[in-house]
Design an enzyme around this catalytic site. Structure first.
Site, short mmCIF file in Angstrom:
data_model
loop_
_atom_site.label_atom_id
_atom_site.label_comp_id
_atom_site.label_asym_id
_atom_site.label_seq_id
_atom_site.Cartn_x
_atom_site.Cartn_y
_atom_site.Cartn_z
N ASP A 52 0.81 -1.21 0.00
CA ASP A 52 0.00 0.00 0.00
C ASP A 52 0.85 1.27 0.00
O ASP A 52 0.48 2.27 -0.64
CB ASP A 52 -0.95 0.02 1.21
CG ASP A 52 -2.17 -0.87 0.95
OD1 ASP A 52 -2.12 -1.68 0.00
OD2 ASP A 52 -3.16 -0.77 1.70
N ASN A 95 -4.92 -2.36 -4.45
CA ASN A 95 -6.13 -2.50 -3.63
C ASN A 95 -5.99 -1.63 -2.38
O ASN A 95 -6.45 -1.97 -1.30
CB ASN A 95 -6.34 -3.97 -3.25
CG ASN A 95 -7.77 -4.25 -2.78
OD1 ASN A 95 -8.63 -3.37 -2.86
ND2 ASN A 95 -8.00 -5.44 -2.27
N ASP A 321 -10.60 -2.88 12.02
CA ASP A 321 -9.62 -3.82 11.45
C ASP A 321 -9.15 -4.84 12.48
O ASP A 321 -9.11 -6.04 12.22
CB ASP A 321 -8.41 -3.06 10.90
CG ASP A 321 -8.75 -2.36 9.59
OD1 ASP A 321 -9.87 -2.59 9.08
OD2 ASP A 321 -7.92 -1.59 9.09
N GLU A 349 -10.99 -5.11 1.88
CA GLU A 349 -10.22 -5.86 0.87
C GLU A 349 -11.05 -7.00 0.27
O GLU A 349 -10.90 -7.37 -0.87
CB GLU A 349 -8.94 -6.40 1.49
CG GLU A 349 -7.80 -5.38 1.61
CD GLU A 349 -7.95 -4.44 2.79
OE1 GLU A 349 -9.06 -4.33 3.38
OE2 GLU A 349 -6.92 -3.79 3.12
N HIS A 395 -4.78 -9.39 3.57
CA HIS A 395 -3.70 -9.58 4.54
C HIS A 395 -4.21 -9.96 5.92
O HIS A 395 -3.64 -10.82 6.59
CB HIS A 395 -2.86 -8.31 4.62
CG HIS A 395 -3.66 -7.05 4.86
ND1 HIS A 395 -3.26 -6.08 5.72
CD2 HIS A 395 -4.85 -6.62 4.36
CE1 HIS A 395 -4.15 -5.10 5.73
NE2 HIS A 395 -5.12 -5.40 4.91
N ARG A 396 -5.31 -9.32 6.34
CA ARG A 396 -5.76 -9.58 7.72
C ARG A 396 -6.35 -10.97 7.87
O ARG A 396 -6.24 -11.57 8.94
CB ARG A 396 -6.76 -8.51 8.17
CG ARG A 396 -6.17 -7.13 8.13
CD ARG A 396 -6.73 -6.17 9.14
NE ARG A 396 -6.09 -4.89 8.94
CZ ARG A 396 -4.86 -4.58 9.33
NH1 ARG A 396 -4.14 -5.45 9.99
NH2 ARG A 396 -4.34 -3.40 9.06
N LYS A 423 0.59 -6.49 2.07
CA LYS A 423 -0.16 -5.24 2.04
C LYS A 423 0.24 -4.33 3.20
O LYS A 423 0.35 -3.12 3.04
CB LYS A 423 -1.66 -5.54 2.09
CG LYS A 423 -2.53 -4.34 1.78
CD LYS A 423 -3.95 -4.80 1.53
CE LYS A 423 -4.73 -3.81 0.69
NZ LYS A 423 -5.01 -2.56 1.33
#
Ligand code: DC
Length: 660
Positions: A52, A95, A321, A349, A395-396, A423
């Site tokens: 990012d 993204n 998040d 995402e 990613h998470r 990311k």
């Protein structure tokens, strides 16, 4: 970073130690844009290096900003609020919502001929509310695809600043953040008012924006969370230098880790009580679930408290998040956990509510979901299933589900496409492995006669699985080299002295390179002479014993490919897969011949074949560590196989042993 197709996490037993986390994504991308909008230079310390931030940096370069890297420090020379370039520019936003939204606003206010695009998922993430607000301001923005979604085309604006600008606050707080960062560019003459329509979500991210704006000379006045005024005469001023604190959302995985495992606990460095990030309040949520956490200004220390964890019912709007991490912690709780007010998950995402529900179910959990909530039922011992976790390029999702590897049933967890963590946290798994321990780290042993191609096969397998690679022959070659350099005879008369050298070898493997102390010996240990010397020292029992500990030390998470003579018999007898690779002497001679010719050596095929046969006979009959397959080894004759076919065969055997 693991760029493999998947990463298998063996069941993890506990974790302890300290981790230094990378810089915050939210702060990094805001600071980059603010520095770009200023006049003069800003030195940004501890910037996150991730997908990012790269997206943002390359956009800033395209706009004509100066960008100079020095490790994690980046110096930005700003635009002074004007784009000098007149040509049409096309920006690729990947993204990265933290790049797409604020850049759209800043570019629309500054004006030019700009196109902003992203990956297909970015074209499904809404931006209509921001575009509506910017159009009210007189910005010119067109949709190039679907109405309300990127890609976008921006041209010159005719700014109308009299009336308050209205923006919806209930889809993404990034819309308001984007306006707050763009509008100071137009507030030199008059104050600009932004009114938020609807309940503002993710307020802590707006706090980050306001705090950073203040560092850049913009004192936004706010009335509750519904009206924000950028005062007349606002003008971006560089703070000169600024530090990015570690990412509080990334901290959530390690906070969870500390809450899940017994032992001395986990210390997270780089973010603590002084954090300006909203996700630092994940600490409170983890405490509610039972974690014991102490905070310093810039660090956190976490230990397991209640066990099992306590199920909670929580409004997660303030930690959108980090709250994903709670969903996996919930599997270890004493009762169901309900996460509420998380509608924004659906436009991140991926649709994160659907993703978390689907993947938790794969692990065996009962999950209920609604438009803006998720309820996860705990998984008792005996109910965990080994699962291959799909990560949705999110990613998470990948980071969260690594925590499932602590399950009571000791089942492994497969994380698909592990590189998606890039990311925000490219080295997430490395950080996890630096503190976590497995019940048993898997080892695949590859042995076989000389020139059977076992080194190539083992190295390829290691690469495919993301495992470490032990070339045990190299250790004997190094020992032979060190002994020769020390002037020792390579026989029993110097056995103890050579064993001492072997025990204290200052060896370092760095990708393809091998270092002995300060010497790059990668070439020196590959000669035929070095092979011969290795063969001599490897016949000395004390030398073999001396190298045992060093070989064991290669057995590290997530796994090991061990190549060499006694890997499956002596060094790693418990390895779950042992392969004995063979090929006819004729084939091996042919391969070795090609290899040597390509290196410029002149040898005949016949002499090579005779050599190999003699070496086979000697290796098989020697009294110390003779060449012979481990009893439980699977035999693979690769005479007629390509390297890929051999790799595929071993992978198929390995897969057959997995519970996925
Ligand atoms: O695999 P290689 O050619 O690099 O091995 C060099 C020598 O070391 C060879 O003669 C076999 C010996 N060796 C050993 O005895 N035990 C091992 N684990 C690896 C190699």
């Amino acid at each position: 970073m693991y760029a493999t197709a998947f990463l298998d996490l063996p069941a993890l037993s506990h974790a302890t130690g300290a981790v230094l986390l990378p810089g915050s994504k939210s702060i990094s991308n805001r600071v980059l844009l603010l520095s770009a909008l200023c006049e003069g230079t800003t030195t940004v310390h501890d910037l996150l290096d991730s997908d990012d931030t790269r997206v943002m940096l390359s956009a800033l370069r395209q706009l004509g900003c100066g960008v100079a890297h020095n490790g994690t420090t980046v110096t930005i020379t700003g635009l002074g609020g004007r784009v000098q370039k007149t040509e049409a520019l096309e920006f690729f936003m990947g993204n990265a919502g933290t790049a797409m939204r604020p850049l759209t606003a800043a570019l629309a206010v500054m004006g030019g001929d700009f196109t902003l695009k992203g990956v297909p998922r970015m074209h499904e993430r809404p931006i209509g509310d921001l575009v509506d607000a910017l159009r009210l301001l007189g910005c010119h923005i067109d949709y190039l695809g679907n109405e309300g979604y990127p890609p976008l085309r921006i041209s010159k604006p005719h700014l109308v600043l009299e009336a308050p600008i209205q923006v919806r606050g209930d889809v993404s707080s990034q819309f308001l953040t984007a306006l707050l960062m763009a509008l100071p560019l137009a507030a030199a003459q008059r104050a600009i008012t932004i009114d938020v329509v609807g309940e503002l979500i993710s307020k802590p991210y707006i706090e980050i924006t306001l705090k950073l704006l203040a560092r850049y000379g913009i004192a936004v006045q706010r009335e509750g969370w519904s009206r924000f005024v950028i005062p007349a005469g606002s003008h971006y001023r560089s703070p000169g230098s600024i530090h990015v604190e570690a990412d509080a959302s990334s901290a959530s995985y390690f906070i969870a880790l500390g809450a899940l495992t017994q032992g001395q606990g986990i210390t997270v460095q780089g973010v603590g009580a002084d954090s300006i990030q909203g996700d630092i309040r994940f600490v409170e949520a983890a405490q509610l679930m039972g974690a014991r956490i102490t905070s310093d200004a810039n660090a956190l220390h976490i230990q397991r408290g209640a066990w099992p964890l306590k199920g909670i019912d929580l409004d997660c709007n303030h930690i959108p998040d980090a709250a994903m991490t709670l969903a996996v912690m919930a599997l270890y709780a004493d009762r169901p956990t309900t996460l509420r007010n998380i509608a924004s998950w659906r436009v991140k995402e991926t649709d994160r509510i659907a993703a978390m529900a689907t993947e938790c179910r794969k692990l065996g959990a009962t999950v209920e979901e609604g438009p803006d909530w998720l309820r996860i039922h705990p998984l008792p011992a005996g109910a965990w299933r080994a699962a291959s976790i799909h990560t949705y390029d999110d990613h998470r999702v990948a980071m969260c589900f690594s925590l499932a590897a602590f399950n009571a049933d000791q089942v492994p967890v497969r994380i698909e496409d592990p590189k998606c963590v890039a990311k925000t946290f490219p080295d997430y798994f490395e950080a996890l492995f630096s503190v976590a321990e497995a019940h048993s780290v898997p080892v695949i042993c590859i042995d076989g006669p000389t020139a059977s191609g076992k080194g190539t096969l083992a190295a390829r397998l290691a690469q495919t699985l993301g495992y470490h690679y032990l070339d045990s022959g190299a250790l004997y070659r190094l020992t032979g080299l060190a002994a020769t350099r020390a002037g020792l005879p390579l026989d029993a008369s110097a056995e103890q002295a050579i064993a001492h050298l072997a025990r204290t070898l200052p060896v370092r493997f760095q990708g393809e390179q091998v270092w002995l102390g300060d010497d790059d010996v990668s070439e020196a240990i590959r000669t035929e002479d070095a092979g011969m010397n290795a063969s001599r020292v490897s016949a000395l029992p004390a030398v073999r014993t001396a190298l045992v500990a060093l070989q064991h030390s290669f057995r590290q998470l997530p796994g090991l490919l061990a190549d060499g003579r006694d890997m499956g018999t002596v060094i790693f007898p418990d390895a779950p897969l042992k392969v004995f690779l063979t090929a006819s002497a004729a084939k091996r001679a042919e391969r070795r011949h090609k290899q040597l010719i390509s290196k410029g050596f002149s040898v005949t095929l016949d002499s090579l074949r005779a050599d190999l046969e003699a070496r086979d006979a000697r290796d098989s009959s020697r009294s110390v560590a003779p060449l012979k397959p481990a009893q439980d080894a699977l035999s693979l004759d690769n005479s007629e196989l390509s390297i890929e076919e051999s790799v595929d065969q071993v992978l198929a055997w390995w897969q057959r042993k997995q519970p996925f």
